[in-house]
Scaffold this motif. Structure first.
Motif, short mmCIF file in Angstrom:
data_model
loop_
_atom_site.label_atom_id
_atom_site.label_comp_id
_atom_site.label_asym_id
_atom_site.label_seq_id
_atom_site.Cartn_x
_atom_site.Cartn_y
_atom_site.Cartn_z
N ILE A 36 -60.93 96.22 -10.55
CA ILE A 36 -60.67 95.34 -9.40
C ILE A 36 -61.06 96.00 -8.07
N PRO A 37 -60.54 97.19 -7.73
CA PRO A 37 -60.92 97.76 -6.42
C PRO A 37 -62.38 98.21 -6.34
N SER A 38 -63.00 98.56 -7.48
CA SER A 38 -64.43 98.90 -7.41
C SER A 38 -65.24 97.62 -7.21
N GLY A 39 -64.78 96.52 -7.83
CA GLY A 39 -65.44 95.22 -7.61
C GLY A 39 -65.38 94.80 -6.15
N TRP A 65 -68.60 103.49 -0.70
CA TRP A 65 -69.61 102.45 -0.42
C TRP A 65 -70.11 101.93 -1.75
N ALA A 66 -71.15 101.08 -1.71
CA ALA A 66 -71.56 100.34 -2.91
C ALA A 66 -71.89 101.24 -4.11
N ALA A 67 -72.64 102.36 -3.88
CA ALA A 67 -73.10 103.17 -5.02
C ALA A 67 -71.94 103.71 -5.86
N PRO A 68 -70.95 104.40 -5.26
CA PRO A 68 -69.83 104.86 -6.09
C PRO A 68 -69.00 103.71 -6.67
N SER A 69 -68.88 102.61 -5.91
CA SER A 69 -68.15 101.46 -6.45
C SER A 69 -68.85 100.93 -7.71
N LEU A 70 -70.19 100.87 -7.65
CA LEU A 70 -70.95 100.41 -8.82
C LEU A 70 -70.79 101.38 -9.99
N LEU A 71 -70.81 102.68 -9.68
CA LEU A 71 -70.64 103.68 -10.75
C LEU A 71 -69.29 103.49 -11.44
N TRP A 72 -68.24 103.29 -10.63
CA TRP A 72 -66.90 103.06 -11.19
C TRP A 72 -66.88 101.78 -12.02
N HIS A 73 -67.47 100.71 -11.47
CA HIS A 73 -67.42 99.41 -12.13
C HIS A 73 -68.12 99.46 -13.49
N PHE A 74 -69.28 100.11 -13.52
CA PHE A 74 -70.06 100.16 -14.76
C PHE A 74 -69.55 101.24 -15.73
N ALA A 92 -72.32 81.98 -11.24
CA ALA A 92 -71.73 82.99 -12.12
C ALA A 92 -71.01 84.06 -11.30
N ARG A 93 -71.62 84.41 -10.17
CA ARG A 93 -71.02 85.41 -9.28
C ARG A 93 -69.71 84.86 -8.69
N LEU A 94 -69.75 83.59 -8.31
CA LEU A 94 -68.54 82.96 -7.77
C LEU A 94 -67.43 82.91 -8.83
N LEU A 95 -67.81 82.56 -10.07
CA LEU A 95 -66.83 82.51 -11.16
C LEU A 95 -66.23 83.89 -11.40
N HIS A 96 -67.08 84.93 -11.28
CA HIS A 96 -66.61 86.31 -11.46
C HIS A 96 -65.58 86.66 -10.38
N PHE A 97 -65.84 86.16 -9.18
CA PHE A 97 -64.93 86.39 -8.05
C PHE A 97 -63.62 85.63 -8.26
N ILE A 98 -63.72 84.36 -8.70
CA ILE A 98 -62.52 83.56 -8.93
C ILE A 98 -61.68 84.17 -10.05
N GLY A 99 -62.36 84.64 -11.10
CA GLY A 99 -61.65 85.29 -12.21
C GLY A 99 -60.84 86.47 -11.70
N MET A 100 -61.45 87.26 -10.80
CA MET A 100 -60.73 88.39 -10.19
C MET A 100 -59.49 87.89 -9.45
N ALA A 101 -59.67 86.80 -8.66
CA ALA A 101 -58.55 86.27 -7.88
C ALA A 101 -57.42 85.81 -8.79
N VAL A 102 -57.77 85.16 -9.90
CA VAL A 102 -56.76 84.70 -10.86
C VAL A 102 -56.00 85.90 -11.43
#
Lengths: 258, 221
Positions: free
Chosen positions: B40-43, B67-76, B175-185
């Motif tokens: 969630i916080p990396s997203g 910033w984005a690069a470490p957040s992406l590393l965490w997310h993936f 799909a990106r919006l759905l991914h965001f909504i899923g996070m919010a849920v």
């Protein structure tokens, strides 16, 4: 077996335990809370610099290298990216670089030469005319930026595959690396380099590539994120040594397949 | 597991003894806490570069990655933990019948009644081992949201390789919006879930110790 300190040494009669079950549960819970709270505090302490920690960064990059291999396996060399009608093409395209558009330094196409090096049999430099003489491919594809935005663009030029054939490249080599006029080194895997939708783009929306978008030649591949598409290419190298790239040094994934 | 408690809590003869939260459930629950604390916080860090809700940015204090690069590393990196743990949880829940036992049946009338009782502050929580209709609904919703996050996540990670999936979801930005909504849920669920767990601390202890022993299998009664 480790016995909980909160449990009696001698086993009481089951009936007694039944009568005091609530109390026993209470004691256990308190102990659990105490341990839970100290664990939580410990997490917060280490959490302060979790992202800056060098060993954490090294571990994350190791996972990223593993993900590159997974992505290479997921990449289907025969799968074409969806294409779109020309009416959907964004004009002009969205600008993206590691500097703003007013810092673009145009390249003089008349004196421009494309150097070729590494595992190739013909290292003679290329001119724009020679690139334009190769069979041209036109494609209307989606540009997907790592940031999350996207647009539909129309690109044409020779496939990188036909270029690599022309220079007698070792097609079993692992990487194709690019050097650019704006110091934006980049590289892709050979499988992607040979994909039919990987072009050395010379035009956008059927017009000569405008300066901010990489004139005279840029890479445009339908199967990778935007940052894997270097502009103002000055040299192409075929190599087995990992060449890396501009953003990759900062931690962005190298494969970046979509 | 049963041996640990054998000395202090002997089973009633002839009955299968089970805890409310068997050890695999507890391990998967806390593994999932770690996975969500990464995803969630990396997203949010990735989201910031191209916002979906105008004006909504996530401040650095709540993000994972500067910033984005470490957040992406965490997310993936976190995605493997989330996916492996989620698959194990689904397989376990289906194979052991836990989902059917805890989450079903779920009736609209029961949901209405529970909501009504809750609004009158008559929230029954004496018996931890049985979920009320709203609890069932929330757990079902969050499990589906978790599955949805993996599916929409795959779509925006590989929109060309999984182009069919992207079309099914209504396009890349959808799909990106759905991914965001899923996070919010999921975040909404976490807020309610943690608040209720703190209000009724026995539930939190149960997810650590295993909770009360179930007298017998319901189907054996």
């Amino acid at each position: 077996m480790i016995r909980s300190p909160f449990r009696p040494q001698a086993v009481p009669d089951a009936g007694i335990l039944d009568n005091h079950r609530a109390l026993v549960r209470q004691v256990t819970r308190r102990g659990m809370f105490r341990r839970g709270i100290s664990l939580g505090a410990l997490t917060m302490l280490t959490g302060c610099n979790l992202s800056d920690d060098a060993s954490v960064d090294a571990a994350l990059r190791a996972v990223s290298a593993f993900n590159d291999k997974v992505q290479a396996l997921l990449f289907d060399p025969n799968k074409l990216a969806p294409t779109y009608p020309e009416s959907m093409v964004l004009k002009p395209p969205r600008f993206n670089a590691y500097y703003p558009i007013d810092k673009v330094r145009p390249v003089d196409g008349a004196t421009w030469k494309l150097e070729v090096s590494g595992r190739v049999s013909d290292r003679a430099p290329w001119t724009t005319a020679r690139l334009a003489a190769l069979p041209q491919t036109d494609m209307v594809i989606r540009h997907v930026c790592v940031e999350g935005w996207d647009y539909i663009g129309e690109w044409s030029g020779p496939t990188l595959k036909s270029f690599l054939h022309s220079v007698g490249a070792d097609l079993n080599a692992r990487y194709v690396a690019f050097h650019t006029a704006d110091d934006y080194p980049s590289s892709i895997d050979m499988a992607t380099a040979l994909h039919p939708q990987t072009l050395l783009a010379l035009t956008y929306a059927r017009e000569t590539l405008p300066d901010p978008y990489g004139y005279p030649v840029r890479l445009r591949t339908s199967t990778k994120l935007g940052y894997k598409n270097p502009k103002w290419i000055t040299a192409i190298e075929v190599t087995n040594d990992y060449p890396g790239g501009f953003w990759e040094k900062s931690g962005f994934g190298w494969f970046a397949g979509i | 597991m049963s041996a640990t408690y054998a000395t202090t809590q002997p089973a009633a003869p002839g009955r299968a003894r089970r805890r409310m939260h068997p050890l695999p459930v507890r391990i998967m629950h806390w593994t999932n806490v770690v996975a969500m604390a990464i995803m969630i916080p990396s997203g949010w860090g990735i989201y910031n570069d191209s916002v979906i809700v105008h004006g909504l940015h996530f401040p650095e204090e709540v993000r994972l990655g500067a910033w984005a690069a470490p957040s992406l590393l965490w997310h993936f990196a976190g995605m493997w933990l989330l996916m492996a743990n989620g698959l194990a949880y689904l397989a376990y829940g289906i194979a052991t019948g836990r989902f059917r036992e805890r989450l079903l049946p779920i009736r609209v009338a029961d949901i209405v009644q529970t909501v009504r009782e809750t609004l009158r502050l008559h929230l029954a929580h004496e018996d931890l081992t049985t979920y009320n209709a709203v609890q069932k609904l929330l757990y079902i919703v969050v499990i589906l949201a978790g599955i949805s996050q993996v599916v929409t996540g795959l779509a925006i990670w590989k929109p060309v390789q999984f182009s069919g999936l992207v079309s099914l979801l209504g396009g890349f930005q959808t799909a990106r919006l759905l991914h965001f909504i899923g996070m919010a849920v999921i975040v909404g669920f976490v807020v309610v879930h943690v608040a209720l767990a703190l209000l009724v601390p026995r539930t939190l202890a149960a997810m650590v110790t295993g909770g009360p022993e179930l007298a017998a299998r319901r189907d054996a009664r």
